[in-house]
Design a protein around this motif. Structure first.
Motif, PDB file in Angstrom:
ATOM      1  N   PRO A 239      -5.722   9.638  87.565  1.00  0.00           N
ATOM      2  CA  PRO A 239      -6.106  10.402  88.748  1.00  0.00           C
ATOM      3  C   PRO A 239      -5.367  11.713  88.966  1.00  0.00           C
ATOM      4  O   PRO A 239      -5.768  12.495  89.827  1.00  0.00           O
ATOM      5  CB  PRO A 239      -5.780   9.433  89.890  1.00  0.00           C
ATOM      6  N   ASN A 240      -4.276  11.995  88.206  1.00  0.00           N
ATOM      7  CA  ASN A 240      -3.526  13.211  88.504  1.00  0.00           C
ATOM      8  C   ASN A 240      -2.714  13.651  87.298  1.00  0.00           C
ATOM      9  O   ASN A 240      -1.511  13.425  87.234  1.00  0.00           O
ATOM     10  CB  ASN A 240      -2.614  12.988  89.726  1.00  0.00           C
ATOM     11  N   ASN A 241      -3.390  14.261  86.325  1.00  0.00           N
ATOM     12  CA  ASN A 241      -2.724  14.871  85.174  1.00  0.00           C
ATOM     13  C   ASN A 241      -1.640  13.970  84.581  1.00  0.00           C
ATOM     14  O   ASN A 241      -0.452  14.269  84.626  1.00  0.00           O
ATOM     15  CB  ASN A 241      -2.130  16.234  85.563  1.00  0.00           C
ATOM     16  N   ASN A 242      -2.124  12.856  84.025  1.00  0.00           N
ATOM     17  CA  ASN A 242      -1.256  11.920  83.314  1.00  0.00           C
ATOM     18  C   ASN A 242      -0.325  11.124  84.234  1.00  0.00           C
ATOM     19  O   ASN A 242       0.593  10.469  83.748  1.00  0.00           O
ATOM     20  CB  ASN A 242      -0.433  12.642  82.242  1.00  0.00           C
ATOM     21  N   THR A 243      -0.557  11.189  85.544  1.00  0.00           N
ATOM     22  CA  THR A 243       0.159  10.302  86.463  1.00  0.00           C
ATOM     23  C   THR A 243      -0.669   9.037  86.633  1.00  0.00           C
ATOM     24  O   THR A 243      -1.780   9.085  87.150  1.00  0.00           O
ATOM     25  CB  THR A 243       0.385  10.971  87.823  1.00  0.00           C
ATOM     26  N   ALA A 244      -0.159   7.913  86.213  1.00  0.00           N
ATOM     27  CA  ALA A 244      -0.932   6.684  86.156  1.00  0.00           C
ATOM     28  C   ALA A 244      -1.104   6.058  87.531  1.00  0.00           C
ATOM     29  O   ALA A 244      -0.348   6.321  88.470  1.00  0.00           O
ATOM     30  CB  ALA A 244      -0.254   5.689  85.218  1.00  0.00           C
ATOM     31  N   ILE A 245      -2.133   5.211  87.660  1.00  0.00           N
ATOM     32  CA  ILE A 245      -2.309   4.371  88.838  1.00  0.00           C
ATOM     33  C   ILE A 245      -1.212   3.309  88.792  1.00  0.00           C
ATOM     34  O   ILE A 245      -1.118   2.542  87.836  1.00  0.00           O
ATOM     35  CB  ILE A 245      -3.701   3.707  88.829  1.00  0.00           C
ATOM     36  N   SER A 246      -0.385   3.264  89.801  1.00  0.00           N
ATOM     37  CA  SER A 246       0.731   2.324  89.811  1.00  0.00           C
ATOM     38  C   SER A 246       0.400   1.020  90.524  1.00  0.00           C
ATOM     39  O   SER A 246       1.031  -0.013  90.260  1.00  0.00           O
ATOM     40  CB  SER A 246       1.956   2.971  90.473  1.00  0.00           C
ATOM     41  N   THR A 247      -0.583   1.070  91.427  1.00  0.00           N
ATOM     42  CA  THR A 247      -0.964  -0.121  92.178  1.00  0.00           C
ATOM     43  C   THR A 247      -2.403  -0.497  91.849  1.00  0.00           C
ATOM     44  O   THR A 247      -3.346   0.178  92.285  1.00  0.00           O
ATOM     45  CB  THR A 247      -0.833   0.117  93.694  1.00  0.00           C
ATOM     46  N   PRO A 248      -2.627  -1.533  91.057  1.00  0.00           N
ATOM     47  CA  PRO A 248      -4.011  -1.952  90.761  1.00  0.00           C
ATOM     48  C   PRO A 248      -4.740  -2.328  92.044  1.00  0.00           C
ATOM     49  O   PRO A 248      -4.142  -2.828  92.999  1.00  0.00           O
ATOM     50  CB  PRO A 248      -3.824  -3.175  89.861  1.00  0.00           C
ATOM     51  N   GLY A 249      -6.031  -2.060  92.067  1.00  0.00           N
ATOM     52  CA  GLY A 249      -6.822  -2.393  93.246  1.00  0.00           C
ATOM     53  C   GLY A 249      -8.138  -1.653  93.236  1.00  0.00           C
ATOM     54  O   GLY A 249      -8.555  -1.080  92.215  1.00  0.00           O
ATOM     55  N   TYR A 250      -8.784  -1.648  94.382  1.00  0.00           N
ATOM     56  CA  TYR A 250     -10.087  -1.002  94.489  1.00  0.00           C
ATOM     57  C   TYR A 250      -9.924   0.444  94.956  1.00  0.00           C
ATOM     58  O   TYR A 250      -9.199   0.728  95.911  1.00  0.00           O
ATOM     59  CB  TYR A 250     -10.990  -1.784  95.452  1.00  0.00           C
ATOM     60  N   TYR A 251     -10.625   1.339  94.240  1.00  0.00           N
ATOM     61  CA  TYR A 251     -10.555   2.763  94.530  1.00  0.00           C
ATOM     62  C   TYR A 251     -11.962   3.351  94.500  1.00  0.00           C
ATOM     63  O   TYR A 251     -12.876   2.803  93.864  1.00  0.00           O
ATOM     64  CB  TYR A 251      -9.679   3.500  93.507  1.00  0.00           C
ATOM     65  N   GLN A 252     -12.106   4.484  95.173  1.00  0.00           N
ATOM     66  CA  GLN A 252     -13.361   5.231  95.152  1.00  0.00           C
ATOM     67  C   GLN A 252     -13.125   6.559  94.458  1.00  0.00           C
ATOM     68  O   GLN A 252     -12.321   7.378  94.917  1.00  0.00           O
ATOM     69  CB  GLN A 252     -13.862   5.463  96.579  1.00  0.00           C
ATOM     70  N   PHE A 253     -13.831   6.760  93.343  1.00  0.00           N
ATOM     71  CA  PHE A 253     -13.723   7.985  92.554  1.00  0.00           C
ATOM     72  C   PHE A 253     -15.024   8.756  92.681  1.00  0.00           C
ATOM     73  O   PHE A 253     -16.112   8.185  92.531  1.00  0.00           O
ATOM     74  CB  PHE A 253     -13.459   7.626  91.087  1.00  0.00           C
ATOM     75  N   SER A 254     -14.943  10.044  92.975  1.00  0.00           N
ATOM     76  CA  SER A 254     -16.127  10.910  92.997  1.00  0.00           C
ATOM     77  C   SER A 254     -15.820  12.161  92.199  1.00  0.00           C
ATOM     78  O   SER A 254     -14.669  12.630  92.164  1.00  0.00           O
ATOM     79  CB  SER A 254     -16.533  11.269  94.432  1.00  0.00           C
ATOM     80  N   ASP A 268     -11.297  -0.076 100.659  1.00  0.00           N
ATOM     81  CA  ASP A 268     -11.076  -1.390 101.245  1.00  0.00           C
ATOM     82  C   ASP A 268     -12.270  -2.299 100.936  1.00  0.00           C
ATOM     83  O   ASP A 268     -13.345  -2.146 101.510  1.00  0.00           O
ATOM     84  CB  ASP A 268     -10.879  -1.260 102.757  1.00  0.00           C
ATOM     85  N   ALA A 269     -12.096  -3.236 100.013  1.00  0.00           N
ATOM     86  CA  ALA A 269     -13.163  -4.171  99.626  1.00  0.00           C
ATOM     87  C   ALA A 269     -13.032  -5.511 100.332  1.00  0.00           C
ATOM     88  O   ALA A 269     -13.745  -6.464  99.994  1.00  0.00           O
ATOM     89  CB  ALA A 269     -13.150  -4.379  98.118  1.00  0.00           C
ATOM     90  N   THR A 270     -12.165  -5.585 101.330  1.00  0.00           N
ATOM     91  CA  THR A 270     -11.943  -6.840 102.042  1.00  0.00           C
ATOM     92  C   THR A 270     -13.238  -7.353 102.675  1.00  0.00           C
ATOM     93  O   THR A 270     -13.954  -6.613 103.346  1.00  0.00           O
ATOM     94  CB  THR A 270     -10.897  -6.642 103.151  1.00  0.00           C
ATOM     95  N   GLY A 271     -13.537  -8.597 102.428  1.00  0.00           N
ATOM     96  CA  GLY A 271     -14.697  -9.225 103.056  1.00  0.00           C
ATOM     97  C   GLY A 271     -16.014  -8.993 102.347  1.00  0.00           C
ATOM     98  O   GLY A 271     -17.048  -9.537 102.768  1.00  0.00           O
ATOM     99  N   ILE A 272     -16.040  -8.192 101.300  1.00  0.00           N
ATOM    100  CA  ILE A 272     -17.284  -7.950 100.560  1.00  0.00           C
ATOM    101  C   ILE A 272     -17.353  -8.951  99.408  1.00  0.00           C
ATOM    102  O   ILE A 272     -16.538  -8.903  98.480  1.00  0.00           O
ATOM    103  CB  ILE A 272     -17.361  -6.513 100.021  1.00  0.00           C
ATOM    104  N   THR A 273     -18.294  -9.858  99.480  1.00  0.00           N
ATOM    105  CA  THR A 273     -18.439 -10.876  98.443  1.00  0.00           C
ATOM    106  C   THR A 273     -19.628 -10.552  97.540  1.00  0.00           C
ATOM    107  O   THR A 273     -20.649 -10.047  97.999  1.00  0.00           O
ATOM    108  CB  THR A 273     -18.630 -12.274  99.066  1.00  0.00           C
ATOM    109  N   SER A 274     -19.481 -10.850  96.278  1.00  0.00           N
ATOM    110  CA  SER A 274     -20.554 -10.620  95.321  1.00  0.00           C
ATOM    111  C   SER A 274     -21.549 -11.769  95.342  1.00  0.00           C
ATOM    112  O   SER A 274     -21.173 -12.913  95.636  1.00  0.00           O
ATOM    113  CB  SER A 274     -19.987 -10.467  93.910  1.00  0.00           C
ATOM    114  N   PRO A 275     -22.822 -11.500  95.031  1.00  0.00           N
ATOM    115  CA  PRO A 275     -23.795 -12.600  94.934  1.00  0.00           C
ATOM    116  C   PRO A 275     -23.456 -13.501  93.752  1.00  0.00           C
ATOM    117  O   PRO A 275     -22.819 -13.083  92.786  1.00  0.00           O
ATOM    118  CB  PRO A 275     -25.126 -11.869  94.721  1.00  0.00           C
TER     119      PRO A 275
END
Length: 365
Positions: A239-254, A268-275
């Motif tokens: 996400p920022n010129n070779n600076t890695a994501i340090s906290t795994p989780g859900y993100y929104q990339f555009s 925030d994916a809390t409460g969203i369940t998959s079929p």
């Protein structure tokens, strides 16, 4: 032949006919304008036209017509209109010209006009053509020619680009041909893409073609995107010129390929369940099972599936029917209607149950 006479206020038409009349001190004077004789479109020497999807810049059709007669020496505008019906209920302007009485349209121009007029690809259908004359920059005093028709067999021109994730923060790791998840294209802006889902610790980049490392997109700063089209240096990672994501989780990339910008934010994916299950059902496909991505169960895919012209919905095991009105990409909602499939092909289909976004990627167009 006797011609009809129309009268117009100089206030209305002085901008159009300034080249035809001397200026008057009294702008309330009336000018006499002749209702034109319409242009006459010459007959075609063929009845069927099969459009070649390979040599699209080659000439397809040459149209010739006799000048419209406005009773004055002036330059006349001409618009070439196509329609799927003889009444020209919803005409499409294929081209315009001024002061000429002939025009040649390429295969690509005729194919695009046929598609915009509502003709389906890979089907023989009649296409209607006429010439509409007018005067001035505002195209006043229009007059339509006679109508000609011919049968046309259009091809389909897939005009979109598709993009894929790669990197150790994503499901395929640094493998450029490992069922790489597709980005989801905005249905109203073909330059803008989204991906909302799980990212692990690490980094990622964007590829245009699975199996190839270029073109390759990344970033060399915190907000703008950079590309190696194939003959340059590879950019840094998101996400920022070779600076890695340090906290795994859900993100929104555009990402926006027109403005060369991107954004990466927690989601925030809390409460969203998959079929429990998801299938593609409709007139385009009887029953195709989709698979959840092992890395992120909110991302569903079906690879290399045959879809025919028609429509379909994403149907859950609980009976919800997710759909929309836009082909190739969009945002599906429960009860949102059927997704149109406008051309038969083998597709990779991706669906995101966090956002409802979907993308259909044809493999042979």
């Amino acid at each position: 032949m006797m011609k009809n006479i129309k009268r117009f206020s100089a206030i209305t038409i002085i901008g159009v006919f300034m080249v035809l009349f001397h200026a008057c001190d009294d702008s309330s004077d009336l000018f006499t304008v002749v209702q034109p004789d319409a242009p006459v479109l010459a007959a075609l020497d063929f009845t069927d036209l099969e459009l070649d999807p390979i040599n699209t810049s080659n000439p397809a059709i040459t149209l010739n017509w006799d000048d419209a007669d406005y009773g004055q020496q002036t330059s006349i505008n001409y618009a070439i209109e196509f329609s799927k019906d003889a009444e020209f209920t919803d005409p499409v302007i294929a081209a315009t010209t001024t002061g000429r009485t002939t025009i040649t349209l390429s295969i690509n121009e005729v194919n695009a006009s046929a598609g915009n007029a509502g003709l389906n690809p890979f089907e023989w259908k009649p296409l209607y053509v006429r010439i509409v004359s007018s005067l001035g920059t505002q195209n006043q005093i229009e007059s339509a020619s006679n109508t000609l028709t011919f049968n046309v067999y259009p091809y389909f021109n897939y005009v979109f680009n598709d993009y894929y994730l790669v990197g150790n923060a994503t499901a395929p790791d640094w493998n450029n041909n490992n069922n790489n998840p597709a980005l989801f294209r905005d249905a109203n802006d073909s330059n803008r893409f989204y991906y909302t889902g799980y990212f692990g610790e690490g980094e990622f980049k964007i590829l245009e073609t699975k199996g190839l490392w270029q073109p390759q997109w990344g970033t060399n700063d915190a907000s703008s995107i950079d590309v190696n089209p194939g003959d340059g240096s590879d950019p840094g990672t998101f996400p920022n010129n070779n600076t890695a994501i340090s906290t795994p989780g859900y993100y929104q990339f555009s990402i926006d390929f027109a403005t060369n910008t991107f954004d990466f934010q927690p989601f925030d994916a809390t409460g969203i369940t998959s079929p429990a299950s998801l299938t593609i059902q409709g007139s385009s496909a009887a029953n195709i099972t989709m698979n959840a991505l092992g890395f992120d169960g909110h991302i569903w895919y079906a690879n290399n599936v045959r879809l025919i012209p028609g429509n379909f919905e994403f149907v859950t095991g609980a009976g919800a029917n997710w759909g929309s009105s836009t082909s190739f990409s969009g945002v599906a909602t429960d009860g949102g209607g059927a997704i149109p499939v406008i051309v038969e092909d083998d597709y990779d289909v991706w669906f995101n149950d966090l956002t409802g976004r979907y993308v259909l990627i044809p493999l042979n167009l």
